[in-house]
Design a protein around this motif. Structure first.
Motif, PDB file in Angstrom:
ATOM      1  N   LEU A  82      91.041  -0.743  67.169  1.00 44.19           N
ATOM      2  CA  LEU A  82      90.157  -2.082  66.577  1.00 44.19           C
ATOM      3  C   LEU A  82      90.158  -2.427  65.681  1.00 44.19           C
ATOM      4  CD1 LEU A  82      87.112  -1.956  67.737  1.00 44.19           C
ATOM      5  CD2 LEU A  82      86.612  -0.339  64.850  1.00 44.19           C
ATOM      6  N   GLU A  83      90.551  -4.178  65.773  1.00 44.77           N
ATOM      7  CA  GLU A  83      90.575  -5.077  64.499  1.00 44.77           C
ATOM      8  C   GLU A  83      88.897  -4.951  64.681  1.00 44.77           C
ATOM      9  OE1 GLU A  83      91.567  -9.559  65.231  1.00 44.77           O
ATOM     10  OE2 GLU A  83      92.121  -8.815  66.896  1.00 44.77           O
ATOM     11  N   HIS A  84      89.427  -5.152  63.262  1.00 44.80           N
ATOM     12  CA  HIS A  84      87.770  -5.168  62.685  1.00 44.80           C
ATOM     13  C   HIS A  84      88.029  -5.102  61.347  1.00 44.80           C
ATOM     14  CE1 HIS A  84      83.688  -3.431  60.901  1.00 44.80           C
ATOM     15  NE2 HIS A  84      83.363  -3.957  61.315  1.00 44.80           N
ATOM     16  N   ASN A  85      87.622  -6.647  60.270  1.00 42.80           N
ATOM     17  CA  ASN A  85      87.271  -6.801  59.410  1.00 42.80           C
ATOM     18  C   ASN A  85      88.540  -6.926  58.592  1.00 42.80           C
ATOM     19  OD1 ASN A  85      84.234  -7.197  58.507  1.00 42.80           O
ATOM     20  ND2 ASN A  85      84.977  -4.721  57.838  1.00 42.80           N
ATOM     21  N   ASN A  86      89.388  -7.448  59.691  1.00 42.64           N
ATOM     22  CA  ASN A  86      90.698  -7.838  59.049  1.00 42.64           C
ATOM     23  C   ASN A  86      91.893  -6.638  58.943  1.00 42.64           C
ATOM     24  OD1 ASN A  86      90.875 -11.007  59.242  1.00 42.64           O
ATOM     25  ND2 ASN A  86      89.921 -10.800  57.268  1.00 42.64           N
ATOM     26  N   LYS A  87      91.759  -6.123  59.583  1.00 45.51           N
ATOM     27  CA  LYS A  87      92.441  -4.383  59.506  1.00 45.51           C
ATOM     28  C   LYS A  87      92.497  -3.459  61.164  1.00 45.51           C
ATOM     29  CE  LYS A  87      89.777  -1.202  57.857  1.00 45.51           C
ATOM     30  NZ  LYS A  87      88.538  -1.938  57.494  1.00 45.51           N
ATOM     31  N   VAL A  88      93.468  -3.290  61.518  1.00 42.67           N
ATOM     32  CA  VAL A  88      93.799  -2.420  62.837  1.00 42.67           C
ATOM     33  C   VAL A  88      93.361  -1.637  62.515  1.00 42.67           C
ATOM     34  CG1 VAL A  88      94.136  -2.824  65.038  1.00 42.67           C
ATOM     35  CG2 VAL A  88      94.299  -4.546  63.546  1.00 42.67           C
ATOM     36  N   ILE A  89      92.741  -0.165  62.725  1.00 46.91           N
ATOM     37  CA  ILE A  89      92.719   1.190  62.902  1.00 46.91           C
ATOM     38  C   ILE A  89      92.978   1.759  64.250  1.00 46.91           C
ATOM     39  CG2 ILE A  89      91.709   1.091  60.151  1.00 46.91           C
ATOM     40  CD1 ILE A  89      89.184   1.813  62.146  1.00 46.91           C
ATOM     41  N   GLY A  90      92.931   2.839  64.448  1.00 48.23           N
ATOM     42  CA  GLY A  90      93.337   3.430  65.925  1.00 48.23           C
ATOM     43  C   GLY A  90      93.111   5.019  65.610  1.00 48.23           C
ATOM     44  N   GLU A  91      93.294   5.676  66.671  1.00 47.79           N
ATOM     45  CA  GLU A  91      92.747   7.367  67.120  1.00 47.79           C
ATOM     46  C   GLU A  91      91.622   7.753  67.018  1.00 47.79           C
ATOM     47  OE1 GLU A  91      96.246   9.936  67.112  1.00 47.79           O
ATOM     48  OE2 GLU A  91      96.307   7.889  66.397  1.00 47.79           O
ATOM     49  N   SER A  92      91.401   7.806  68.495  1.00 51.65           N
ATOM     50  CA  SER A  92      90.160   7.769  69.389  1.00 51.65           C
ATOM     51  C   SER A  92      88.668   8.563  68.115  1.00 51.65           C
ATOM     52  CB  SER A  92      90.186   8.611  70.810  1.00 51.65           C
ATOM     53  OG  SER A  92      90.732   9.845  70.979  1.00 51.65           O
ATOM     54  N   LEU A  93      89.203  10.016  68.212  1.00 48.37           N
ATOM     55  CA  LEU A  93      87.793  10.729  67.419  1.00 48.37           C
ATOM     56  C   LEU A  93      87.393   9.501  66.007  1.00 48.37           C
ATOM     57  CD1 LEU A  93      88.942  13.464  68.079  1.00 48.37           C
ATOM     58  CD2 LEU A  93      87.534  12.333  69.278  1.00 48.37           C
ATOM     59  N   ASP A  94      88.785   9.067  65.115  1.00 46.51           N
ATOM     60  CA  ASP A  94      88.868   8.687  64.587  1.00 46.51           C
ATOM     61  C   ASP A  94      88.030   7.448  64.040  1.00 46.51           C
ATOM     62  OD1 ASP A  94      89.929  10.337  62.597  1.00 46.51           O
ATOM     63  OD2 ASP A  94      91.886   8.914  62.285  1.00 46.51           O
ATOM     64  N   LEU A  95      87.929   6.239  65.276  1.00 43.95           N
ATOM     65  CA  LEU A  95      87.221   5.232  66.088  1.00 43.95           C
ATOM     66  C   LEU A  95      85.730   5.629  66.256  1.00 43.95           C
ATOM     67  CD1 LEU A  95      89.877   3.210  67.349  1.00 43.95           C
ATOM     68  CD2 LEU A  95      89.437   2.966  65.880  1.00 43.95           C
ATOM     69  N   VAL A  96      85.567   6.577  67.122  1.00 44.34           N
ATOM     70  CA  VAL A  96      84.047   6.820  67.144  1.00 44.34           C
ATOM     71  C   VAL A  96      83.723   7.440  66.338  1.00 44.34           C
ATOM     72  CG1 VAL A  96      82.486   8.756  68.638  1.00 44.34           C
ATOM     73  CG2 VAL A  96      84.977   7.762  69.863  1.00 44.34           C
ATOM     74  N   LYS A  97      84.334   8.010  65.128  1.00 42.54           N
ATOM     75  CA  LYS A  97      83.400   8.388  64.045  1.00 42.54           C
ATOM     76  C   LYS A  97      83.054   6.531  63.546  1.00 42.54           C
ATOM     77  CE  LYS A  97      84.705  12.895  63.297  1.00 42.54           C
ATOM     78  NZ  LYS A  97      85.393  13.472  62.531  1.00 42.54           N
ATOM     79  N   TYR A  98      84.163   5.901  63.808  1.00 47.56           N
ATOM     80  CA  TYR A  98      83.753   4.447  62.514  1.00 47.56           C
ATOM     81  C   TYR A  98      82.744   3.358  63.063  1.00 47.56           C
ATOM     82  CZ  TYR A  98      85.396   0.570  60.468  1.00 47.56           C
ATOM     83  OH  TYR A  98      85.808  -0.771  59.982  1.00 47.56           O
ATOM     84  N   VAL A  99      82.781   3.360  65.021  1.00 44.47           N
ATOM     85  CA  VAL A  99      81.723   2.930  65.461  1.00 44.47           C
ATOM     86  C   VAL A  99      80.569   3.527  64.766  1.00 44.47           C
ATOM     87  CG1 VAL A  99      80.670   2.120  67.206  1.00 44.47           C
ATOM     88  CG2 VAL A  99      83.610   2.423  66.947  1.00 44.47           C
ATOM     89  N   ASP A 100      80.418   4.498  65.317  1.00 41.71           N
ATOM     90  CA  ASP A 100      78.844   5.094  64.791  1.00 41.71           C
ATOM     91  C   ASP A 100      78.530   4.850  63.303  1.00 41.71           C
ATOM     92  OD1 ASP A 100      76.704   6.338  64.426  1.00 41.71           O
ATOM     93  OD2 ASP A 100      77.233   8.752  64.146  1.00 41.71           O
ATOM     94  N   SER A 101      79.135   5.230  62.579  1.00 41.74           N
ATOM     95  CA  SER A 101      79.237   4.589  61.340  1.00 41.74           C
ATOM     96  C   SER A 101      79.087   3.442  60.363  1.00 41.74           C
ATOM     97  CB  SER A 101      80.198   5.991  59.962  1.00 41.74           C
ATOM     98  OG  SER A 101      81.340   5.485  60.058  1.00 41.74           O
ATOM     99  N   ASN A 102      79.872   2.636  61.393  1.00 39.47           N
ATOM    100  CA  ASN A 102      80.082   1.489  60.807  1.00 39.47           C
ATOM    101  C   ASN A 102      78.753   0.034  61.374  1.00 39.47           C
ATOM    102  OD1 ASN A 102      82.569   0.916  58.075  1.00 39.47           O
ATOM    103  ND2 ASN A 102      82.333   2.515  59.841  1.00 39.47           N
ATOM    104  N   PHE A 103      78.576   0.497  62.311  1.00 32.30           N
ATOM    105  CA  PHE A 103      77.635  -0.306  62.964  1.00 32.30           C
ATOM    106  C   PHE A 103      76.304   0.158  63.219  1.00 32.30           C
ATOM    107  CE2 PHE A 103      82.352  -1.603  63.600  1.00 32.30           C
ATOM    108  CZ  PHE A 103      82.500  -2.538  64.543  1.00 32.30           C
ATOM    109  N   GLU A 104      75.615  -1.016  64.295  1.00 31.94           N
ATOM    110  CA  GLU A 104      73.758  -0.129  64.252  1.00 31.94           C
ATOM    111  C   GLU A 104      74.432  -0.125  65.468  1.00 31.94           C
ATOM    112  OE1 GLU A 104      73.057  -4.875  66.502  1.00 31.94           O
ATOM    113  OE2 GLU A 104      73.560  -5.080  64.346  1.00 31.94           O
ATOM    114  N   GLY A 105      72.901   0.035  65.895  1.00 31.87           N
ATOM    115  CA  GLY A 105      72.656   1.315  66.702  1.00 31.87           C
ATOM    116  C   GLY A 105      72.237   2.429  66.938  1.00 31.87           C
ATOM    117  N   PRO A 106      71.359   3.377  67.433  1.00 33.77           N
ATOM    118  CA  PRO A 106      71.351   4.756  67.856  1.00 33.77           C
ATOM    119  C   PRO A 106      72.708   5.758  66.669  1.00 33.77           C
ATOM    120  CG  PRO A 106      71.514   4.352  70.076  1.00 33.77           C
ATOM    121  CD  PRO A 106      71.565   2.401  69.328  1.00 33.77           C
ATOM    122  N   SER A 107      71.975   7.061  66.491  1.00 38.30           N
ATOM    123  CA  SER A 107      73.126   7.323  65.608  1.00 38.30           C
ATOM    124  C   SER A 107      73.847   8.140  66.729  1.00 38.30           C
ATOM    125  CB  SER A 107      72.554   8.082  64.559  1.00 38.30           C
ATOM    126  OG  SER A 107      73.585   8.638  63.513  1.00 38.30           O
TER     127      SER A 107
END
Length: 239
Positions: A82-107
């Motif tokens: 995931l390219e976000h805020n000028n950095k790139v992070i990886g690993e699927s389970l970490d990214l699911v948590k990241y998307v859940d906690s850093n973006f809007e939408g149902p928790s």
């Protein structure tokens, strides 16, 4: 829990002949492969949170990867990232948590402490035990060894009775398991004449309910024959 339904036209896959997008221009991009179950996890999270406009998909051809992906985006050269805020992070389970906690939408995380604790256990189990054990079983005794893993999931689905999902309501746990169960449900009847839902009412119901979620349905592998052929070539002994 209300999920936003957005139908989108999927972008074409980029290969070694493709030019890179305008990297690090402020656009949030999810680099995936349409056939990759690890990519699918993050793709599901993005969809069910209604982030199709906020997080752009960039599909990568894993058999003919563009050089710029490794050189300029993600040095490990894997997906998802995931390219976000000028950095790139990886690993699927970490990214699911990241998307859940850093973006809007149902928790996708429960408020209940007991459910949170069980969620951590199940999410950790998915990649340390469930996925590798089922894959290993294909070279041994798939019915017995993989069967034990599906029994584990059936028991886990009995813990909370306030909904059909692992924690009752849909959560990160369902996202962790869905791409792999989807593939095992298709492949195992073909490879081993084994139906993973036989005698597992809760698992069968879970699959049925998952298939009602638009955000998940849009990510599913459409070409079952190709997927089965891939699994047979990878895991079954050659004649």
């Amino acid at each position: 829990m209300a999920f936003l339904i957005v139908q989108e036209v999927l972008p074409p896959t980029l290969d070694s002949t493709s030019q890179p997008p305008s990297l690090f221009d402020g656009t949030t991009r999810l680099y995936i492969n349409y056939q990759c179950p690890y990519s699918q996890r993050v793709w599901i999270a993005r969809n069910v949170k209604g982030l199709q406009e906020k997080i752009k998909l960039v599909p990568i051809d894993l058999k003919n990867r563009p050089d710029w992906y490794k050189e300029k985006v993600y040095p490990t050269n894997k997906v998802p990232s995931l390219e976000h805020n000028n950095k790139v992070i990886g690993e699927s389970l970490d990214l699911v948590k990241y998307v859940d906690s850093n973006f809007e939408g149902p928790s996708l995380t429960p408020d209940d402490p007991e459910k949170r604790k069980f969620a951590e256990e199940l999410i950790a189990y998915s990649d340390t035990t469930f996925v590798p054990e089922v894959y290993r079983s294909f070279a041994k005794d798939a019915r017995t060894l993989a069967g034990a893993q599906f029994d584990y999931l059936e028991k886990a689905l009995l813990k909370f009775d306030d909904g059909p999902f692992f924690l009752g309501q849909f959560s990160q746990v369902d996202i962790a398991y869905a791409p792999f169960i989807e593939r095992f449900q298709v492949f195992m009847p073909e490879g081993f004449d084994y139906d993973i839902t036989t005698g597992r009412h809760k698992l069968a119901k879970w699959i049925e309910e998952m298939n009602k979620l638009d955000g998940y349905k849009q990510t599913k592998v459409l070409e079952h024959e190709k997927m089965v052929e891939y699994y047979k070539n990878r895991f079954l002994p050659k004649a």
